[in-house]
Design a protein around this motif. Structure first.
Motif, PDB file in Angstrom:
ATOM      1  N   VAL A  90       0.834  -1.199   0.000  1.00  0.00           N
ATOM      2  CA  VAL A  90       0.000   0.000   0.000  1.00  0.00           C
ATOM      3  C   VAL A  90       0.871   1.252   0.000  1.00  0.00           C
ATOM      4  CG1 VAL A  90      -1.944   1.101   1.120  1.00  0.00           C
ATOM      5  CG2 VAL A  90      -1.668  -1.337   1.300  1.00  0.00           C
ATOM      6  N   SER A 135       1.077   4.158  -2.966  1.00  0.00           N
ATOM      7  CA  SER A 135       1.000   5.607  -2.799  1.00  0.00           C
ATOM      8  C   SER A 135       2.211   6.299  -3.412  1.00  0.00           C
ATOM      9  CB  SER A 135       0.894   5.935  -1.308  1.00  0.00           C
ATOM     10  OG  SER A 135       1.092   7.303  -1.102  1.00  0.00           O
ATOM     11  N   GLN A 157       3.604  12.524   2.560  1.00  0.00           N
ATOM     12  CA  GLN A 157       2.191  12.402   2.174  1.00  0.00           C
ATOM     13  C   GLN A 157       1.698  10.982   2.389  1.00  0.00           C
ATOM     14  OE1 GLN A 157       2.713  13.926  -1.784  1.00  0.00           O
ATOM     15  NE2 GLN A 157       1.495  15.756  -1.349  1.00  0.00           N
ATOM     16  N   THR A 158       2.545  10.025   2.033  1.00  0.00           N
ATOM     17  CA  THR A 158       2.170   8.622   2.232  1.00  0.00           C
ATOM     18  C   THR A 158       1.932   8.343   3.702  1.00  0.00           C
ATOM     19  OG1 THR A 158       3.547   8.069   0.345  1.00  0.00           O
ATOM     20  CG2 THR A 158       2.922   6.264   1.779  1.00  0.00           C
ATOM     21  N   ALA A 217       3.298  10.321  -4.634  1.00  0.00           N
ATOM     22  CA  ALA A 217       3.210  10.893  -3.288  1.00  0.00           C
ATOM     23  C   ALA A 217       4.598  10.930  -2.676  1.00  0.00           C
ATOM     24  CB  ALA A 217       2.283  10.059  -2.414  1.00  0.00           C
ATOM     25  N   THR A 218       4.832  11.939  -1.844  1.00  0.00           N
ATOM     26  CA  THR A 218       6.101  11.956  -1.124  1.00  0.00           C
ATOM     27  C   THR A 218       5.972  11.012   0.062  1.00  0.00           C
ATOM     28  OG1 THR A 218       5.382  13.723   0.326  1.00  0.00           O
ATOM     29  CG2 THR A 218       6.453  14.373  -1.714  1.00  0.00           C
ATOM     30  N   LYS A 273      -1.359  10.213   4.816  1.00  0.00           N
ATOM     31  CA  LYS A 273      -2.632   9.849   4.188  1.00  0.00           C
ATOM     32  C   LYS A 273      -2.892   8.354   4.217  1.00  0.00           C
ATOM     33  CE  LYS A 273      -3.786  13.648   1.445  1.00  0.00           C
ATOM     34  NZ  LYS A 273      -4.994  13.864   0.688  1.00  0.00           N
ATOM     35  N   VAL A 274      -1.841   7.571   4.272  1.00  0.00           N
ATOM     36  CA  VAL A 274      -2.056   6.129   4.176  1.00  0.00           C
ATOM     37  C   VAL A 274      -1.531   5.383   5.412  1.00  0.00           C
ATOM     38  CG1 VAL A 274      -1.536   4.060   2.853  1.00  0.00           C
ATOM     39  CG2 VAL A 274      -2.029   6.192   1.673  1.00  0.00           C
ATOM     40  N   MET A 307      -3.861   3.904   8.572  1.00  0.00           N
ATOM     41  CA  MET A 307      -4.003   2.460   8.633  1.00  0.00           C
ATOM     42  C   MET A 307      -3.452   1.896   9.928  1.00  0.00           C
ATOM     43  SD  MET A 307      -3.338   1.039   4.817  1.00  0.00           S
ATOM     44  CE  MET A 307      -3.891  -0.640   5.104  1.00  0.00           C
TER      45      MET A 307
END
Lengths: 257, 535
Positions: free
Chosen positions: B405, B409, B418-419, B414-415, B422-423, B427
């Motif tokens: 995942v 991203s 950001q990963t 995505a940097t 956002k992810v 999670m």
């Protein structure tokens, strides 16, 4: 052995790749044809996936790797140059993974993820992109009524198509596919293959596959790798019917590999 | 032929590990048994503490009378004779609240309907009989009768309210005077003219003295309202009505009356101040102190832990140094909590606190403001204590996010940051919250480090109140865990304090359960959102 009767989008020159001390790719030279489907085939561990990951610098994430030689995109962008921003690069070169990896968000948010992180927040733009991307990925009809439900509720094949929609939402020029169908059933595989044929023409697609039939079905050009070397590269029809090298023929006819 | 059927295999018991399955289930059983017993004892004793018990009038063969609650019937450890324990109350008369009486010396036990139990502001409960009331309304002599109390109650309540208003005013003037005193100190320190402030102070002081005088008078007025009591032996005693917290006649109470008595006690427990060196009354300041301590601790510990773990897991390059740090963090969790307390005292209070005092409150010195124990320093100490739990949980949680995942991203441009935002972090959040829950429970139950970083037996003011700036992190505070220790082991009358200890324990447990179940509900909500199918 390098056919040159096509327009090239990326030219690879004298590429060597090392994991720590061990060399994984040896002196690769090839041209990637624009708006065509190129398949990388070869036995496990032959370096085709590693090579694929060189195109969008995903090998950077592994850690102790080094790479020499060059991959030139559009005649002037040196993908492998240390000052080349991988973020910019990855927006132009999308990637689909072996295992579908949607984010645990809604279908809608999955598709617009790439746009959002690039700073696009306009609702109208996002809505339009979601529709066009999902349509291109042949998923729109199945999910248009539940765009805001979790992507985790989709089937395996739908998830993989969602990942394709997510990749094309940022409007890349090149799509890298790393065995995109290996975890799918035959029916879903057929849908993805159809989709690849549809996308061809708009995008340059490089697909790594273990499945010889798949390579012959979807690709225009095929490159055969063995033990880190590019053995043969040519038009798919020619590779599968009359390969110029014995080694390629042996692999394709299933005598080894 | 023997053993011709290959399906019959001998020695399954050992080969299948049957014995070890049994052994491990015994382990679980033992743990359940211990937890169950502990909870049962706490819950049983905690819940019955406020239930009004019947008052038994015990008459002995030698003609002595005792009135009280029968607490238990046991055998004497040496003589083996049956005896009963009676809570007789009336500490100022008998000096002891409890009395053991041998069963064979008892001639009669009755439950007189008119027996009354009085909860007082001092000397514990009074058990006896009401002889009459005395008030300015009814004249100098005590008056008997069923409706005397109803007659004098309105005027008594009025006088009590007058006193309450006076006290309120005195309190606000005192706060004003304190702020003036500080202003003068500051002016003196900075060498400014403070004659105007002093004049203001004099005016205020006169007002204050008048208020005090009025308060004294009001006390005299109130002391004219008396209740005349008689104990089981016939000794009489007058008690000012203002000392009566609550009076009830348990022998004639129905279920409903008992229930409302119980609820009134619960209300008092949650919302009133403690009385009688904490063995009676409410736990309000301790509840507030505990909850505020845990929340302030979370405010420091959670962000610090998560940020540290994110760096260690996502950004720091793995190697010997990182491994050493990781081991060190794990070992931090094993440091005795009292050592953390000492560290908190020397570092937070003596170093940082004193530093703050010297820079921001130099005029107050040598009276410390921040350079002494307070809820802020106690929270910080607890934050250090719990941060390893948060770090370990967060690291594990981040490690549990599948790399597919993340790569998905990153491949979209995505940097790493950001990963992460956002992810990865969303999670990982359910498991991070699990770490928070563990940390919170640990912090809520911790007492030792608090004892030297700011907890007190009786705090003069809450760390949160209506005066600016509303949250006073420098103040000392009360705490349920410390309350258990203090009431149970430091009070002069441990036996009488026993119900309070159980109640406090039950309450502390409930608060921990409440805090963690809130987080568990939150976690499950998030988990449902990020449920990963077939990863």
């Amino acid at each position: 052995m390098n056919p040159t009767d096509f327009e090239s989008v990326i030219s690879v020159k004298e590429l060597d790749f090392f994991y720590g001390q061990s060399q994984a790719l040896f002196d690769i030279n090839m041209e990637v044809p624009k708006h065509q489907v190129t398949a990388f085939i070869g036995p496990s561990g032959c370096g085709k996936s590693t090579f694929l990951r060189c195109f969008n610098r995903m090998n950077d994430l592994v850690g102790d790797v080094s790479i020499t030689g060059s991959l030139i995109l559009d005649d002037y962008i040196d993908i492998n140059h240390k000052d080349q921003d991988p973020i910019q690069l990855r927006r132009r070169i999308g990637m689909i993974f072996q295992k579908s990896n949607p984010f645990p968000k809604s279908i809608y948010e999955n598709v617009v993820y790439g746009l959002r992180i690039a700073g696009q927040g306009k609702k109208s733009v996002l809505n339009e992109v979601v529709e066009t991307s999902l349509k291109k990925a042949a998923l729109w009809d199945e999910v248009k009524d539940r765009l805001h439900t979790s992507a985790m509720g989709l089937s395996g094949g739908q998830m993989q198509r969602l990942c394709i929609a997510r990749a094309i939402a940022v409007n890349p020029e090149i799509l890298l596919m790393d065995e995109p169908c290996s975890a799918l059933d035959p029916k879903s595989t057929a849908r993805i293959e159809e989709l690849i044929l549809d996308l061809r023409g708009d995008y340059t697609i490089i697909i790594v596959t273990h499945n010889m039939q798949q390579a012959s079905r979807v690709s225009d050009y095929t490159a055969f790798f063995f033990e880190g070397k590019l053995i043969e590269f040519g038009e798919t029809g020619q590779i599968f019917t009359k390969p110029s090298l014995k080694q390629t023929e042996d692999y394709i006819t299933g005598r080894f590999g | 032929m023997l053993n011709s059927n290959p399906g019959i295999v001998k020695g399954r018991f050992w080969r299948e590990g049957e014995a070890f399955i049994w052994l491990s289930s015994i382990g679980v059983g033992m743990i359940l048994l211990i937890i169950g017993t502990l909870l049962f004892v706490i819950v049983k004793n905690g819940f019955v503490a406020f239930w009004p018990h019947s008052l038994a009038l015990v008459e002995t063969n030698s003609g002595e009378y005792y009135l009280g609650e029968i607490k238990q019937t046991t055998l004497h450890p040496h003589t083996g004779e049956e005896r009963i324990q009676l809570k007789v109350g009336n500490r100022e008369l008998y000096s002891l609240d409890f009395k053991w009486i041998q069963s064979k010396t008892i001639s009669r036990i009755t439950y007189p309907k008119e027996a009354v139990a009085i909860e007082r502001t001092e000397y514990g409960n009074f058990y006896g009989f009401i002889q009459g009331y005395q008030s300015p309304l009814t004249g100098a002599e005590p008056v008997q009768g069923p409706n005397v109390l109803e007659r004098i109650e309105p005027s008594f309540t009025e006088e009590v309210q007058v006193l309450a208003r006076l006290n309120e005013e005195i309190k606000s003037v005192a706060v004003e005077m304190e702020s003036l005193r500080r202003k003068i100190l500051k002016a003196q320190y900075e060498g400014e003219n403070h004659a105007a402030i002093e004049a203001e102070q004099r005016v205020l002081r006169e007002h204050f003295d008048l208020l005090l005088e009025a308060q004294g008078k009001q006390h005299t007025v109130l002391s004219q309202y008396q209740v005349l009591l008689r104990d089981a032996e016939g000794t009489t005693k007058t008690l000012p009505l203002s000392h009566v917290v609550r009076q009830y006649q348990p022998n004639q109470m129905g279920l409903f009356a008992k229930l409302s008595h119980y609820l009134a006690h619960l209300w008092e427990l949650f919302f009133d101040e403690p009385r009688e060196s904490n063995t009676e009354g409410g736990l309000f300041p301790a509840i507030i102190g505990t909850v505020m301590l845990v929340l302030t601790m979370s405010l420091f510990s959670f962000p610090m832990g998560v940020v540290a773990a994110v760096y260690m897991k996502e950004y720091a390059s793995p190697g010997f140094l990182l491994q050493t740090i990781r081991i060190a963090v794990n070992n931090l969790a094993g440091i005795p909590s009292i050592v953390w307390g000492i560290f908190g005292l020397s570092f937070f209070i003596y170093t940082i606190g004193s530093g703050i005092d010297q820079i921001f409150y130099p005029e107050q010195l040598p009276t410390p403001t921040f350079g002494t124990g307070g809820i802020l320093w106690a929270s910080l100490t607890l934050a250090l204590l719990t941060v390893p739990v948060v770090i370990v949980a967060t690291e594990e949680a981040l490690g549990g996010v599948p790399s597919d995942v993340r790569h998905g991203s990153l491949a979209l441009g995505a940097t790493k940051f950001q990963t992460l935002m956002k992810v990865t972090l969303p999670m990982a959040s359910p498991r991070i919250i699990t770490g928070f829950i563990l940390a919170m429970s640990r912090a809520a139950g911790e007492v030792a480090p608090l004892m030297i970083t700011g907890v007190v037996k009786l705090a003069p003011a809450l760390p949160i109140d209506g005066t600016f700036p509303f949250i006073h992190l420098e103040r000392k505070f009360m705490h349920l865990g410390f309350h258990i220790y203090d009431v149970g082991f430091q009070s002069p009358n441990v036996e009488a304090a026993k119900p309070m200890v159980f109640v406090t324990t039950l309450l502390l447990l409930s608060i921990v359960i409440l805090l963690s179940s809130t987080s568990i509900i939150l976690r499950n909500k998030i988990r449902k959102r990020y449920q990963a199918k077939a990863f």
